[in-house]
Design a protein around this motif. Sequence first.
Motif, PDB file in Angstrom:
ATOM      1  N   ARG A  38       0.845  -1.207   0.000  1.00 24.03           N
ATOM      2  CA  ARG A  38       0.000   0.000   0.000  1.00 24.03           C
ATOM      3  C   ARG A  38       0.877   1.252   0.000  1.00 24.03           C
ATOM      4  O   ARG A  38       0.588   2.219  -0.688  1.00 24.03           O
ATOM      5  CB  ARG A  38      -0.938  -0.001   1.213  1.00 24.03           C
ATOM      6  N   ALA A  39       1.972   1.238   0.779  1.00 23.52           N
ATOM      7  CA  ALA A  39       2.892   2.382   0.800  1.00 23.52           C
ATOM      8  C   ALA A  39       3.516   2.574  -0.580  1.00 23.52           C
ATOM      9  O   ALA A  39       3.661   3.706  -1.054  1.00 23.52           O
ATOM     10  CB  ALA A  39       3.977   2.184   1.863  1.00 23.52           C
ATOM     11  N   TRP A  40       3.850   1.477  -1.242  1.00 20.39           N
ATOM     12  CA  TRP A  40       4.410   1.535  -2.598  1.00 20.39           C
ATOM     13  C   TRP A  40       3.381   2.152  -3.550  1.00 20.39           C
ATOM     14  O   TRP A  40       3.710   3.045  -4.330  1.00 20.39           O
ATOM     15  CB  TRP A  40       4.795   0.132  -3.052  1.00 20.39           C
ATOM     16  N   ALA A  41       2.137   1.666  -3.487  1.00 15.59           N
ATOM     17  CA  ALA A  41       1.087   2.158  -4.389  1.00 15.59           C
ATOM     18  C   ALA A  41       0.832   3.652  -4.177  1.00 15.59           C
ATOM     19  O   ALA A  41       0.656   4.402  -5.145  1.00 15.59           O
ATOM     20  CB  ALA A  41      -0.206   1.361  -4.183  1.00 15.59           C
ATOM     21  N   VAL A  42       0.823   4.087  -2.929  1.00 11.33           N
ATOM     22  CA  VAL A  42       0.615   5.512  -2.637  1.00 11.33           C
ATOM     23  C   VAL A  42       1.775   6.318  -3.200  1.00 11.33           C
ATOM     24  O   VAL A  42       1.579   7.380  -3.808  1.00 11.33           O
ATOM     25  CB  VAL A  42       0.442   5.743  -1.119  1.00 11.33           C
ATOM     26  N   THR A  43       2.984   5.827  -3.029  1.00 12.63           N
ATOM     27  CA  THR A  43       4.164   6.530  -3.543  1.00 12.63           C
ATOM     28  C   THR A  43       4.131   6.613  -5.066  1.00 12.63           C
ATOM     29  O   THR A  43       4.398   7.679  -5.643  1.00 12.63           O
ATOM     30  CB  THR A  43       5.451   5.829  -3.067  1.00 12.63           C
ATOM     31  N   GLU A  44       3.777   5.521  -5.720  1.00  6.67           N
ATOM     32  CA  GLU A  44       3.655   5.531  -7.183  1.00  6.67           C
ATOM     33  C   GLU A  44       2.615   6.548  -7.638  1.00  6.67           C
ATOM     34  O   GLU A  44       2.837   7.301  -8.585  1.00  6.67           O
ATOM     35  CB  GLU A  44       3.237   4.148  -7.687  1.00  6.67           C
ATOM     36  N   ARG A  45       1.473   6.549  -6.960  1.00  5.67           N
ATOM     37  CA  ARG A  45       0.396   7.485  -7.308  1.00  5.67           C
ATOM     38  C   ARG A  45       0.859   8.928  -7.151  1.00  5.67           C
ATOM     39  O   ARG A  45       0.609   9.780  -8.013  1.00  5.67           O
ATOM     40  CB  ARG A  45      -0.834   7.227  -6.424  1.00  5.67           C
ATOM     41  N   ILE A  46       1.560   9.217  -6.068  1.00  2.00           N
ATOM     42  CA  ILE A  46       2.051  10.576  -5.836  1.00  2.00           C
ATOM     43  C   ILE A  46       3.008  10.988  -6.942  1.00  2.00           C
ATOM     44  O   ILE A  46       2.916  12.103  -7.475  1.00  2.00           O
ATOM     45  CB  ILE A  46       2.723  10.683  -4.451  1.00  2.00           C
ATOM     46  N   CYS A  47       3.931  10.110  -7.311  1.00  2.00           N
ATOM     47  CA  CYS A  47       4.897  10.436  -8.373  1.00  2.00           C
ATOM     48  C   CYS A  47       4.180  10.740  -9.686  1.00  2.00           C
ATOM     49  O   CYS A  47       4.556  11.669 -10.406  1.00  2.00           O
ATOM     50  CB  CYS A  47       5.901   9.301  -8.548  1.00  2.00           C
ATOM     51  N   LYS A  48       3.138   9.977 -10.000  1.00  2.00           N
ATOM     52  CA  LYS A  48       2.363  10.236 -11.210  1.00  2.00           C
ATOM     53  C   LYS A  48       1.621  11.560 -11.108  1.00  2.00           C
ATOM     54  O   LYS A  48       1.590  12.338 -12.066  1.00  2.00           O
ATOM     55  CB  LYS A  48       1.382   9.092 -11.465  1.00  2.00           C
ATOM     56  N   GLU A  49       1.018  11.830  -9.944  1.00  2.48           N
ATOM     57  CA  GLU A  49       0.263  13.075  -9.756  1.00  2.48           C
ATOM     58  C   GLU A  49       1.125  14.311  -9.953  1.00  2.48           C
ATOM     59  O   GLU A  49       0.679  15.303 -10.514  1.00  2.48           O
ATOM     60  CB  GLU A  49      -0.340  13.132  -8.341  1.00  2.48           C
ATOM     61  N   ILE A  50       2.352  14.255  -9.452  1.00  4.94           N
ATOM     62  CA  ILE A  50       3.208  15.440  -9.534  1.00  4.94           C
ATOM     63  C   ILE A  50       4.058  15.441 -10.803  1.00  4.94           C
ATOM     64  O   ILE A  50       4.836  16.361 -11.024  1.00  4.94           O
ATOM     65  CB  ILE A  50       4.101  15.587  -8.284  1.00  4.94           C
ATOM     66  N   GLY A  51       3.890  14.403 -11.628  1.00  2.92           N
ATOM     67  CA  GLY A  51       4.618  14.352 -12.889  1.00  2.92           C
ATOM     68  C   GLY A  51       6.103  14.126 -12.717  1.00  2.92           C
ATOM     69  O   GLY A  51       6.901  14.607 -13.515  1.00  2.92           O
ATOM     70  N   ARG A  52       6.477  13.406 -11.678  1.00  5.26           N
ATOM     71  CA  ARG A  52       7.894  13.125 -11.449  1.00  5.26           C
ATOM     72  C   ARG A  52       8.132  11.632 -11.644  1.00  5.26           C
ATOM     73  O   ARG A  52       7.830  10.839 -10.771  1.00  5.26           O
ATOM     74  CB  ARG A  52       8.305  13.544 -10.043  1.00  5.26           C
ATOM     75  N   PRO A  53       8.670  11.255 -12.817  1.00  3.68           N
ATOM     76  CA  PRO A  53       8.946   9.836 -13.041  1.00  3.68           C
ATOM     77  C   PRO A  53       9.968   9.339 -12.024  1.00  3.68           C
ATOM     78  O   PRO A  53      10.843  10.079 -11.616  1.00  3.68           O
ATOM     79  CB  PRO A  53       9.510   9.773 -14.453  1.00  3.68           C
ATOM     80  N   ALA A  54       9.809   8.084 -11.632  1.00  2.94           N
ATOM     81  CA  ALA A  54      10.725   7.512 -10.645  1.00  2.94           C
ATOM     82  C   ALA A  54      11.047   6.083 -11.035  1.00  2.94           C
ATOM     83  O   ALA A  54      10.198   5.362 -11.544  1.00  2.94           O
ATOM     84  CB  ALA A  54      10.092   7.561  -9.261  1.00  2.94           C
ATOM     85  N   THR A  55      12.284   5.701 -10.775  1.00  3.07           N
ATOM     86  CA  THR A  55      12.689   4.314 -11.019  1.00  3.07           C
ATOM     87  C   THR A  55      12.149   3.446  -9.893  1.00  3.07           C
ATOM     88  O   THR A  55      11.705   3.953  -8.857  1.00  3.07           O
ATOM     89  CB  THR A  55      14.221   4.194 -11.040  1.00  3.07           C
ATOM     90  N   GLY A  56      12.221   2.147 -10.091  1.00  4.46           N
ATOM     91  CA  GLY A  56      11.776   1.224  -9.055  1.00  4.46           C
ATOM     92  C   GLY A  56      12.523   1.416  -7.749  1.00  4.46           C
ATOM     93  O   GLY A  56      11.931   1.376  -6.672  1.00  4.46           O
ATOM     94  N   SER A  57      13.825   1.665  -7.828  1.00  4.75           N
ATOM     95  CA  SER A  57      14.601   1.848  -6.595  1.00  4.75           C
ATOM     96  C   SER A  57      14.235   3.156  -5.897  1.00  4.75           C
ATOM     97  O   SER A  57      14.225   3.223  -4.670  1.00  4.75           O
ATOM     98  CB  SER A  57      16.102   1.776  -6.863  1.00  4.75           C
ATOM     99  N   GLN A  58      13.920   4.198  -6.678  1.00  7.60           N
ATOM    100  CA  GLN A  58      13.491   5.457  -6.068  1.00  7.60           C
ATOM    101  C   GLN A  58      12.129   5.293  -5.385  1.00  7.60           C
ATOM    102  O   GLN A  58      11.917   5.795  -4.285  1.00  7.60           O
ATOM    103  CB  GLN A  58      13.415   6.567  -7.113  1.00  7.60           C
ATOM    104  N   ILE A  59      11.224   4.574  -6.040  1.00  8.33           N
ATOM    105  CA  ILE A  59       9.918   4.324  -5.432  1.00  8.33           C
ATOM    106  C   ILE A  59      10.091   3.472  -4.183  1.00  8.33           C
ATOM    107  O   ILE A  59       9.456   3.732  -3.154  1.00  8.33           O
ATOM    108  CB  ILE A  59       8.950   3.673  -6.428  1.00  8.33           C
ATOM    109  N   ALA A  60      10.967   2.479  -4.249  1.00  7.43           N
ATOM    110  CA  ALA A  60      11.213   1.624  -3.078  1.00  7.43           C
ATOM    111  C   ALA A  60      11.719   2.456  -1.900  1.00  7.43           C
ATOM    112  O   ALA A  60      11.274   2.278  -0.760  1.00  7.43           O
ATOM    113  CB  ALA A  60      12.206   0.524  -3.421  1.00  7.43           C
ATOM    114  N   GLU A  61      12.641   3.368  -2.171  1.00 13.73           N
ATOM    115  CA  GLU A  61      13.183   4.215  -1.104  1.00 13.73           C
ATOM    116  C   GLU A  61      12.087   5.099  -0.506  1.00 13.73           C
ATOM    117  O   GLU A  61      11.941   5.190   0.711  1.00 13.73           O
ATOM    118  CB  GLU A  61      14.324   5.079  -1.635  1.00 13.73           C
TER     119      GLU A  61
END
Length: 111
Positions: A38-61
């Motif tokens: 759930r924390a991962w999904a929220v982080t992914e959603r936030i990155c998409k909302e703000i238009g900031r692409p992130a790698t898997g390792s950045q999302i994991a962090e």
Amino acid sequence: MRHGVSLSWLITGEGEPFDDPSQAPPPSTAIDPWAMARAWAVTERICKEIGRPATGSQIAEEASILYSALLTRIVDLRDRPMVEAALAVLAEEHKQRILNVVPGTGKRSAS
């Protein structure tokens, strides 16, 4: 008691849960897979909302930072409605944190 649990604690909820705290089971340090997902999904959603692409390792962090914040707010990660409510509150704080990080550095901006 047979398992060392304090009868007083069971009845009143006050004091130490075990008659001999040194015999208590160690606290669990395992990561709850559902809450982390759930924390991962929220982080992914936030990155998409703000238009900031992130790698898997950045999302994991970032998800691990969010998960750690969640642990400070939730007593029982098995209480899924409470986890969802806490994540809804933490999401905005997390979004602001991500917005203040300079892309590619993991460091907050000086502004």
